[in-house]
Design a protein around this motif. Sequence first.
Motif, mmCIF file in Angstrom:
data_model
loop_
_atom_site.group_PDB
_atom_site.id
_atom_site.type_symbol
_atom_site.label_atom_id
_atom_site.label_comp_id
_atom_site.label_asym_id
_atom_site.label_seq_id
_atom_site.Cartn_x
_atom_site.Cartn_y
_atom_site.Cartn_z
ATOM 1 N N SER A 81 0.869 -1.175 0.000
ATOM 2 C CA SER A 81 0.000 0.000 0.000
ATOM 3 C C SER A 81 0.909 1.229 0.000
ATOM 4 O O SER A 81 2.078 1.136 0.418
ATOM 5 C CB SER A 81 -0.893 0.009 1.246
ATOM 6 N N GLU A 109 0.987 3.695 1.992
ATOM 7 C CA GLU A 109 1.425 3.972 3.368
ATOM 8 C C GLU A 109 2.521 2.995 3.803
ATOM 9 O O GLU A 109 3.513 3.399 4.420
ATOM 10 C CB GLU A 109 0.235 3.903 4.328
ATOM 11 N N GLU A 110 2.355 1.716 3.474
ATOM 12 C CA GLU A 110 3.399 0.730 3.785
ATOM 13 C C GLU A 110 4.694 1.070 3.048
ATOM 14 O O GLU A 110 5.786 1.005 3.620
ATOM 15 C CB GLU A 110 2.959 -0.678 3.379
ATOM 16 N N ALA A 113 5.699 3.979 1.984
ATOM 17 C CA ALA A 113 6.289 5.178 2.580
ATOM 18 C C ALA A 113 7.074 4.834 3.842
ATOM 19 O O ALA A 113 8.119 5.438 4.113
ATOM 20 C CB ALA A 113 5.205 6.206 2.881
ATOM 21 N N GLN A 119 8.790 9.551 0.630
ATOM 22 C CA GLN A 119 7.733 9.153 1.566
ATOM 23 C C GLN A 119 6.503 10.036 1.370
ATOM 24 O O GLN A 119 5.370 9.539 1.313
ATOM 25 C CB GLN A 119 8.219 9.250 3.008
ATOM 26 N N ARG A 152 2.759 8.898 0.195
ATOM 27 C CA ARG A 152 1.573 9.136 1.046
ATOM 28 C C ARG A 152 0.520 9.966 0.314
ATOM 29 O O ARG A 152 -0.664 9.872 0.618
ATOM 30 C CB ARG A 152 1.997 9.816 2.336
#
Length: 152
Positions: free
Chosen positions: A132, A134-135, A137, A146, A150
């Motif tokens: 994902s 977020e993962e 990042a 990052q 995001r």
Amino acid sequence: MMHAFRLAWAEMVLPFLKRPKRLQVAALCYRDTPAGKRVLLITSRDTGRWIVPKGWPIDGLDGPGAALQEAWEEAGVREADIESAPVGFYDYDKGLSEGLTMPVEAQVYLTRVKDLREEYPEADQRKRAWFSPEEAAALVEEPDLQAILRAL
């Protein structure tokens, strides 16, 4: 005397030692799934840390074309839709031999993957995995990358 030395160091020597940033192009490879976007990360060959496919500009190719070539060689992305303008930039220090580093600015091109191959030029030198945003990042080291992840 010490003040004069510090002043000379700060104003003359230090700027001379700082090298300008070199440019690289990067492909932020993603695919849409029912659960949302998934981002493809690969490991670097030297340290094994998670990164996006990237490399030096290639003669005869524009930025997106060179980024797509790197995505093929490093991650097996055979076919993709790639944006013509960078979605962002990030800085990092590229490790060189003998512990030296080179400042680099990477232009990041959003790349929607349409075909991913199991056999590709660097398949035996890297790992790859989908995450994902977020993962992803949380796995990369560069703060600006990052932020780009995001923002997906």
